[in-house]
Design an enzyme around this catalytic site. Structure first.
Site: not given
Lengths: 288, 504, 317
Positions: C217, C154, C253
């Protein structure tokens, strides 16, 4: 015929014609009616406007509407004020013409003055009636919402018989100052003032087709004006001796839901502008 | 190998559709189980009389007709059919209360009655929503979030005007007209009643209202609310029946004002019926509103706007954005998104809180919609309908898009009043405006573009009474509503909504 | 120029879309009010009974169970992993979560603790949460996290550069991190709470997907607001457009602030009605959350027993 005050000289007579699309055509029908003074003298051969003349006038008015309705309020006010200036400059001519048609001199002078003042009055409303009659509406959601008047479109006007000049001005000024264009049937009793008023309009920077003046008879033209599908509104200045007019107008107006105004007086006020306006409401979200 | 970074502009929008890409899969893995709105607390009488002079009375003819639930065709109640005798009684009651009570009452007191009515409507909101949905077929979600709150808000808004009318008309002193005859449609039954009654009462008029024959129940519930609010008898009278009852009402000589919402055809008939009288009239009629999507619009929100525009209330909306005009450069992506979006519309039981599209209001209307869809196909339109399953009982229509249509098609020119959207493309701003205005109607229009100056230009060129820019189908009591051209005359809502009910 | 050198080192192995983001923006604009209205519609869905149970279990299977504190210890991470594998002792039917999300120095511990399970280990990298360090450090950190066993990375974008209009730099950096990830999946964190508008959210979504993101995300969880429904909707719509354009399915996400089952279900309704059911699995959708799992469990037990539950009965890990 008249205007031969000076016996040494033969007067030049004026041909009274229609005023359509910024031009002064004769009626396409070739018909005329004689206008006589009180003493029986013939004042003029006046065009007896036809249905076709009305149709041509509507076409001109529709074309002119696209631009006139989008002119700035300031410019429309300026032009109407210019019309007042032009009329002021020709007050003698209009006074004489009214007198010839049977109005007393005092009344004629007063009528011309009031006509000029009416033009000034409505010229001043051009950029104010939208302020008075618009609104920002506080809706209960994240939107900016406002309502404002927009011109209805092409308006047919059946001008009052009397007073012929003041009545005409009182009828058309609120219509055109609001951005509409007009097709007008002028007084048949005193048609000269209406027709000569076309000359004033013509020299006042008013775009062609914004006001179209037709002389003739109500009986013949009222249905055409009220039933024309490309006319959005009709103003009937009611005559006491013609009680049937309003039913004819209302009935013919139904087919395309023309807005119908029937005036029993010629009072001047901003609500008369609003009779030929549509309220448009616009919504837009507020968010970044 | 040595790869050089290319400095070329890739050009164009990220909004492109690759032909081979499969449609999105709105499958059946996760289905929302039915979430029915409770209706135990709602009482619908087996039979309703006419509400005249503050009381429910038997109709003169003793005739009753059924009102049914269009979602299952079950009878909800029996409704009185008013004839000329009943109409006369109602108009007389309204006249008496106008002369003796309502026109003499101060604006302040009138306003307080309206506030009280608004409050009781809010208290009984859930009940009203359930009845509206049962009687008319609209999704309970919409009854609860739109119809009922807006109806109450309308009373609340005009309540405040009752003692402030002199501020609404500069330089003028407004006076009421007298007895108002009001005839309303079936698409927003209670909301239309509120649109009609609230400004009439605020300005000091009394009312005889006729709701539509397929949706009389919430108007009769409103009559109960008037009783509960101690509104003086006769100030509002509610008479039920069919077109004939409405015709009797508007042509009754004791009526000073006629207000009608419905089809253009009937509006013209009413206009004819009152010819030669001094009755004032406002009409809120049909529409075929254009919804313009420009290539620089916020496309996803625009697609949502299209959905709101045509599928809100099954498309039974006079201002529905029923003619979609899309700029050709984004037509493909807009349609792709629209079709995918439509697959998620839940069609079914209006009482299910998850239902997006409920029942068509009547069998007659369903047949009319089906007729138009068939006509569109015959004329050469390309048909898209969602794959939803329709219940076996009741009246239904699938969300429908007719694309590749021409301006001359009947489905493009005539009001369908159902969930049927036509799609045309345009290339330039001028062409879009021209197509949008190419109709005898002029009720509403939509414009989607991110460019502010274009919004002002396009919205001012649209010959329509309401323009929704970057939104659609929004309503508010402060916001005037009404049409240009054959979509009607006069405005309802806002300060403009007072004018039709006063004289100077 | 370091950037140039770096690019020479990396690009030859990459297969890239040749898009020059320094020149112009080409994303559609977003109308905030329209987005909010759409979100309100999703939220009015009434999800009950079986459909609720389905959603609760689905949400659990989509969780990236997360601990991202400086005070994280091996003990804490091990406990979290136990919870990840078996969320509730008495509810064997509840699926395990999708991944455990930790700092790079906890990857090895998590990997070991999750051995034998199908749960992935995700590592935040690239100078998380600010990313305010050299690209070299960020790439080294990424490679190290992957070498420690991270299945997913991430990363955070350089918000400052993005806001300054250095879009090409942002693009190039994502490309580079993606390369550094090797086989690990790349999630690109935008930190939407710092991007000021939905137009920016939409633009960075398009940019990141073009640069090779596997997932996009919303947030680090360290900045408020973190994930919101409107921001998520805009990102889902960008994913949808990317799919229409390329046929490729990119994952989503939302992270931070999704603490209750009720909110998680709203996110799932939005997912189902925007992208459809193909996205309703851990390969394409995740919740970045720490407190959510327990609320999901509490709701699952409530649905089973009919009793409203207390957190006293659910382990806090």
């Amino acid at each position: 015929m008249s205007r031969q005050e000076n016996s040494d000289r033969l007067g030049v007579l004026k041909t009274y014609k229609l005023y359509i699309d910024g031009k002064f055509p004769r009626t396409e029908s070739g018909r005329y009616f004689k206008l006589k003074a009180a003493d029986g003298k013939i004042l003029a051969n006046v065009c007896q406007g036809s249905r076709k003349d009305v149709r041509d006038a509507v076409t001109a008015a529709r074309t002119a509407f696209a631009k006139w309705s989008r002119q700035t309020a300031y410019l429309r006010g300026q032009i109407l004020y210019r019309v007042a200036e032009m009329l002021e400059g020709r007050r003698l001519q209009f006074t004489e013409e009214l007198v010839e048609q049977g109005v007393t001199r005092d009344k004629a002078i007063a009528e011309v003055s009031e006509s000029i003042d009416t033009l000034v009055y409505y010229a001043g409303w051009s950029d104010k009636y939208p302020q008075i009659f618009s609104a920002v509406n506080p809706v209960a959601s994240s939107h900016f919402n406002f309502s404002m008047p927009e011109p209805t479109g092409v308006v047919c006007v059946l001008a009052p018989e009397l007073p012929s000049l003041l009545g005409l001005v009182r009828a058309i000024a609120p219509v055109i100052i609001g951005g509409n264009t007009a097709v007008v049937l002028v007084s048949s009793k005193q048609p000269l003032s209406g027709i000569t008023f076309g000359e004033v309009l013509h020299t006042s920077d008013l775009p062609s087709g914004v006001v179209n003046l037709v002389s003739g008879f109500r009986d013949e033209l009222i249905k055409t004006m009220a039933s024309h599908m490309d006319v959005n509104a009709i103003l009937l200045c009611a005559e006491k001796d013609r009680v049937g007019d309003s039913v004819v107008v209302q009935e013919q107006a139904i087919e395309n839901l023309k807005r119908v105004s029937v005036w029993k007086d010629i009072e001047a006020n901003p609500y008369r502008i609003m009779e030929f306006q549509e309220i448009k409401t616009t919504w837009h979200p507020v968010g970044a | 190998m040595a790869l050089k970074k290319k400095k070329t502009l890739s050009g164009g929008s990220v909004l492109k559709v690759k032909a081979s890409v499969a449609p999105l899969n709105f499958g059946t893995q996760w289905q929302y189980v039915e979430a029915l709105e409770g209706s135990d607390h709602v009482k619908i009488e087996p039979k309703y009389g006419l509400f005249i002079d503050g009381k429910f009375v038997e109709p003169h003819s003793k005739k009753y007709f059924d009102t049914i639930n269009p979602a299952n065709e079950k009878v909800l109640s029996k409704i009185a059919e008013a004839d000329a005798h009943d109409v006369n009684l109602a108009v007389e009651a309204a006249r008496r209360s106008y002369d003796n009570v309502w026109s003499k009452m101060s604006g302040k007191e009138r306003g307080k009655y309206l506030f009280r009515i608004a409050r009781i409507m809010q208290e009984r909101a859930r009940e009203l929503a359930v009845v509206e949905t049962l009687d008319g077929g609209k999704p309970i979600r919409e009854s609860k979030s739109v119809d009922i709150p807006l109806a109450a808000a309308h009373f609340f808004y005009y309540a405040g005007w009752a003692d402030k009318l002199e501020y609404a008309f500069s330089g003028r002193s407004p006076r009421p007209l007298g007895v108002a005859a009001q005839v309303i449609p079936w698409n927003f039954p209670l909301l239309m009643a509120a649109w009609k009654i609230a400004p009439a009462l605020a300005t000091g008029n009394t009312v005889v209202l006729k709701p539509a024959e397929t949706t009389p129940l919430t108007a009769l519930k409103l009559a109960e609310i008037f009783q509960e609010a101690d509104l003086p008898p006769g100030v509002v009278n509610i008479i039920t029946g069919f077109g004939a009852t409405g015709a009797e009402l508007v042509s009754h000589k004791g009526v000073n004002k006629v207000a009608f919402t419905g089809s253009t055809e009937v509006g013209k008939k009413i206009n004819r019926a009152i010819l030669g009288t001094d009755k004032r009239i406002t009409l809120e009629l049909g529409g075929k509103s254009a919804h313009l999507i420009f290539e620089d619009a916020s496309i996803d929100q625009a697609v949502e706007g299209i959905v709101n525009g045509i599928f809100f209330n099954q498309g039974h909306v006079c201002c529905a954005g029923s003619r979609l005009l899309v700029q050709e450069s984004v037509e493909k992506i807009v349609l792709r998104k629209l079709f995918d979006r439509m697959q998620t519309l839940a069609v079914g039981d209006p009482m299910d809180k998850n239902t997006d599209i409920g029942a068509i209001n009547s069998h007659e209307q369903m047949k009319k919609i089906e007729g138009y869809i068939a006509s569109g196909k015959t004329e050469g339109a390309k048909l898209f309908q969602t794959s939803c399953r329709l219940p076996s009982k009741g009246f239904w229509a699938k969300p429908t898009v007719l694309s590749e249509v021409a301006q001359s098609f009947r489905v493009v020119q005539e009001e369908i009043f159902g969930p049927v959207l036509t799609v045309q493309s345009f290339r330039t701003v001028e062409e879009g405006i021209e197509k949008a205005n190419n109709t005898p109607y002029g009720l509403a229009g939509g414009v989607w573009t991110d460019k502010g100056s274009k919004i002002f230009s396009v919205s001012s060129h649209l010959r329509a009474g309401v323009v929704w820019a970057n939104t659609y189908n929004k309503f508010d009591p402060t916001s005037p509503f009404g049409g240009y051209k054959e979509s009607g005359m006069g405005r309802e809502g806002g300060i403009s909504g007072l004018l039709p009910y006063v004289q100077f | 120029m370091p950037r140039y050198q770096f690019r020479e080192g990396v690009w030859p192995t990459m297969s890239l879309q040749k898009i020059d983001y320094s020149q112009f923006r080409r994303s559609p604009t977003i109308d905030l009010v329209g987005v909010e209205e759409r979100v309100a519609k999703f939220n009015s869905r009434s999800i009950k009974k079986e459909s609720k149970m389905f959603a609760l279990k689905l949400a659990m299977s989509l969780c990236d169970l997360t601990t991202l504190d400086a005070k994280d210890t091996p003990g804490k991470v091990k406990q979290l992993c136990a919870k990840a594998m078996r969320p509730h002792e008495d509810l064997p039917e509840v699926p395990h979560v999708a991944a455990v999300c930790v700092y790079p120095n906890m990857v090895k511990i998590a990997k070991k603790a999750l051995e034998g399970s199908k749960i992935n280990v995700a590592a935040v990298a690239t100078g998380f949460p600010s990313g305010m360090t050299s690209l070299k450090f960020r790439l080294d950190e990424t490679r190290w996290a992957v070498s420690e066993g991270a299945d997913e990375i991430d990363m955070v974008i350089s918000r400052g550069k993005f806001l300054a209009g250095e879009w090409q730099t942002v693009f190039d950096e994502i490309v580079a991190v993606k390369e550094a990830c090797g086989k690990a999946h790349l999630k690109v964190i935008f930190e939407t709470g710092e991007l000021s508008s939905l137009d920016q959210v939409r633009f960075i979504s398009d940019l990141a997907m073009d640069a090779g993101a596997d997932f996009i995300k919303t947030s680090t969880g360290k900045v408020q607001p973190a994930a919101t429904l409107p921001v998520t909707l805009v990102m889902l719509e960008a994913i949808r457009d990317f799919y229409y354009r390329t046929g490729k399915k990119i994952g989503m996400k939302p992270a931070g602030g999704i603490a209750t089952a009720k909110i998680a279900i709203q996110y799932l309704v939005m997912l189902k009605e925007t992208l459809g059911e193909d996205w309703m699995n851990p390969h394409l959708y995740r919740f970045g959350a720490s407190a959510l799992a327990n609320d999901l469990l509490r709701q699952i037990v409530k649905e089973k027993t009919g009793r409203y539950q207390s957190f006293d009965y659910f382990s806090k890990d």
